[in-house]
Design an enzyme around this catalytic site. Structure first.
Site, PDB file in Angstrom:
ATOM      1  N   GLU A 164     -46.500 -38.532  65.789  1.00 63.94           N
ATOM      2  CA  GLU A 164     -46.273 -38.931  64.395  1.00 63.94           C
ATOM      3  C   GLU A 164     -45.287 -40.102  64.288  1.00 63.94           C
ATOM      4  O   GLU A 164     -44.196 -39.957  63.733  1.00 63.94           O
ATOM      5  CB  GLU A 164     -45.762 -37.743  63.578  1.00 63.94           C
ATOM      6  CG  GLU A 164     -46.687 -36.543  63.634  1.00 63.94           C
ATOM      7  CD  GLU A 164     -46.258 -35.399  62.722  1.00 63.94           C
ATOM      8  OE1 GLU A 164     -45.139 -35.441  62.176  1.00 63.94           O
ATOM      9  OE2 GLU A 164     -47.051 -34.453  62.552  1.00 63.94           O
ATOM     10  N   GLU A 360     -52.120 -30.702  66.188  1.00 63.61           N
ATOM     11  CA  GLU A 360     -51.249 -29.739  65.499  1.00 63.61           C
ATOM     12  C   GLU A 360     -51.944 -29.302  64.220  1.00 63.61           C
ATOM     13  O   GLU A 360     -52.530 -30.117  63.509  1.00 63.61           O
ATOM     14  CB  GLU A 360     -49.901 -30.348  65.085  1.00 63.61           C
ATOM     15  CG  GLU A 360     -48.893 -30.519  66.166  1.00 63.61           C
ATOM     16  CD  GLU A 360     -47.557 -31.076  65.654  1.00 63.61           C
ATOM     17  OE1 GLU A 360     -47.160 -30.811  64.503  1.00 63.61           O
ATOM     18  OE2 GLU A 360     -46.923 -31.795  66.431  1.00 63.61           O
TER      19      GLU A 360
HETATM   20  C1  BG6 Z   1     -45.030 -31.690  62.647  1.00 64.06           C
HETATM   21  C2  BG6 Z   1     -44.063 -32.074  63.729  1.00 64.06           C
HETATM   22  O1  BG6 Z   1     -45.123 -32.703  61.721  1.00 64.06           O
HETATM   23  O2  BG6 Z   1     -44.740 -30.577  61.871  1.00 64.06           O
HETATM   24  C3  BG6 Z   1     -43.240 -30.918  64.270  1.00 64.06           C
HETATM   25  O3  BG6 Z   1     -44.697 -32.743  64.775  1.00 64.06           O
HETATM   26  C4  BG6 Z   1     -42.804 -30.008  63.136  1.00 64.06           C
HETATM   27  O4  BG6 Z   1     -42.158 -31.427  64.985  1.00 64.06           O
HETATM   28  C5  BG6 Z   1     -44.064 -29.472  62.448  1.00 64.06           C
HETATM   29  O5  BG6 Z   1     -41.955 -28.981  63.544  1.00 64.06           O
HETATM   30  C6  BG6 Z   1     -43.811 -28.474  61.335  1.00 64.06           C
HETATM   31  O6  BG6 Z   1     -43.024 -29.019  60.322  1.00 64.06           O
HETATM   32  P1  BG6 Z   1     -41.605 -28.393  59.954  1.00 64.06           P
HETATM   33  O7  BG6 Z   1     -40.917 -29.468  59.180  1.00 64.06           O
HETATM   34  O8  BG6 Z   1     -41.893 -27.190  59.127  1.00 64.06           O
HETATM   35  O9  BG6 Z   1     -40.920 -28.097  61.226  1.00 64.06           O
END
Ligand code: BG6
Length: 462
Positions: A164, A360
């Site tokens: 990202e 993801e």
């Molecule tokens: C993604 C990232 O955008 O979202 C992760 O690559 C992140 O690092 C994940 O942990 C979940 O988002 P958050 O802000 O709830 O941790």
């Protein structure tokens, strides 16, 4: 039963800073997260900082065993730049030993490591020189990438440069979620551009040195949906799409920055500084495969009284709160699985059907201990439903010819989430931070194991 293609990659993703712990141990130098926590611990949920992440540096053998228990055939994590090259130049043998042991163990158990180089963790020594605002960081990143390819190239076949890349620009220079937490659209654009050039530099290193395997990048493709088809709303949608999707997707896959994005930045006096030859280098550095992180769509509408030129992205498009949306109330994110189908079709139709995977996807839920049964297993049926609904849409896209080769959940074992600490949990395994970082499977891990075993989903099987 919805069957997935043969050799489909099933796995999960995580990152070094969110899982390793050992933040200043065995030679690792500080990152912006380590320093920011020292400066402002109150910004971090329950004052849990980067030093206390899930102890994978110590427990990695157990973790890989749990991956095997769940039948994962792939796993993405990142290397910590500040661990591998604490001052940017000197190789830290302890880091080499750790990552070699970790990746070898995965290979031994038939789990393909997909390794990412940068997951929001800027070394402090480089931040002091301006971080991504300074073009020196491009060369420094190129050197780091070269060293990583040399040290681990025999163990890793799929590399990604950034996770990202837009996020440090957005969160560090517009919305104050990352260090240095300044608000300056022009600086954010420069950071984004230099990050793109750092990616290009790493791809050049990979290609010039003829490393085995493939090189890619992980982008958060947040599909933009407009409130209506009205001209003004559609214009807002186009601006958001240029900034949030095409900004990185076009150069890395098509080898050129979108002309409409250049015009948009020019109109708003936001064009970054570039160097002669950048354009040609971008054209040469296209990727072999793409990772797509998808959590939620972005809904927009026209802005009522924008500043001209734009001072913030909100002068180009306003957020639209769709009243009918389904929401994950803990993270406040909309749940909209159909976007995964749309992403698949867009990659197929507009981006040469480049091989891609879902790098993801997942659902962060707070206070999950509420759902624990007598055996101590969290009954996360909401997560099973979330994954199943997204897999059904992904399956549809694959059926219609989209070249998707895998699906990775965020995340495997509950991990530390930046300013949110351990508030929202995403894992197939719970981590008990009060009990020696004990790992406990959730119901979704058993469900997912069945999906992997069948290489298919059976709607309603939970
Ligand atoms: C993604 C990232 O955008 O979202 C992760 O690559 C992140 O690092 C994940 O942990 C979940 O988002 P958050 O802000 O709830 O941790």
């Amino acid at each position: 039963m919805k069957k997935f293609p043969k050799q489909f990659l099933w796995g999960a993703a995580a990152s070094a800073p969110q899982t390793e712990g050992a933040a200043l141990v065995d030679g690792k130098s500080a990152t912006t997260w380590d320093k920011w926590f020292d400066m402002h611990p109150e910004k971090f949920a329950n004052q849990i900082g980067p030093r206390d992440t899930s102890n994978t540096y110590v427990q990695y053998l157990e973790d890989v065993q749990l991956m095997e228990d769940m039948s994962l055939n792939s796993y993405r994590t990142s290397i910590s730049w500040a661990r591998l090259l604490p001052d940017g130049k000197t190789l830290n043998q302890k880091a080499v030993d750790f990552y070699r042991a970790y990746f070898s163990e995965m290979n031994k158990k038939g789990i393909k490591p997909i390794v990412n180089l940068f997951h929001f963790d800027m070394p402090w020594w480089l931040m002091e020189k301006g971080g991504w605002e300074n073009r020196e960081s491009i060369e420094a990143f190129g050197y780091y990438a070269k060293v990583a390819f040399e040290q681990f190239g025999d163990l890793v076949q799929q590399w990604t440069t950034f996770n990202e890349p837009i996020v440090p620009a957005e969160c560090g220079y517009l919305f104050e979620f990352h260090y240095p937490a300044v608000v300056d659209f022009k600086r954010a654009v420069q950071v984004g551009y230099n990050t793109l050039m750092a990616h290009v530099k790493a791809v050049e290193q990979f290609k010039e040195n003829k490393h085995k395997g493939q090189i890619g990048v992980v982008l958060n493709l947040t599909p933009v949906l407009s409130k209506s088809e009205r001209f003004e709303d559609m214009k807002a949608k186009e601006a958001a799409d240029e900034l949030y999707i095409k900004s990185f997707l076009d150069p890395v896959v098509l080898g050129r920055i979108s002309p409409k994005l250049i015009a948009l930045l020019k109109d708003n006096q936001l064009l970054p500084l570039t160097q002669e030859g950048d354009k040609e280098r971008i054209a040469q550095a296209t990727i072999d495969f793409l990772g797509v992180n998808y959590y939620q769509p972005k809904r927009v509408q026209a802005v009522e009284n924008p500043s001209i030129p734009a001072l913030m992205p909100s002068d180009l498009f306003a957020d639209y709160d769709w009243p009918d949306k389904k929401i994950n109330p803990y993270r406040g994110w909309e749940i909209y699985p159909k976007a995964l189908f749309d992403i698949g079709m867009r990659i197929k139709n507009d981006y040469g059907n480049i091989p891609w995977y879902v790098s993801e996807n997942g659902m962060g839920v707070a206070e999950e201990e509420r759902f624990m049964n007598e055996e101590g297993i969290i009954q996360d049926d909401y997560r099973i439903e979330f994954v199943q609904d997204h897999l059904l849409e992904l399956h549809k896209a694959i059926e219609q010819g989209s070249n998707c080769f895998g699906y990775h959940m965020w995340t495997f074992i509950d991990c530390w989430s930046w300013l949110n600490g351990y508030r929202n949990r995403y894992g197939f395994y719970r981590v008990d931070i009060e009990d020696g970082f004990k790992r406990i499977p959730k119901k979704s891990s058993f469900w997912m194991k069945e999906v992997i075993r069948n290489n298919a989903i059976l709607k309603g099987e939970n």
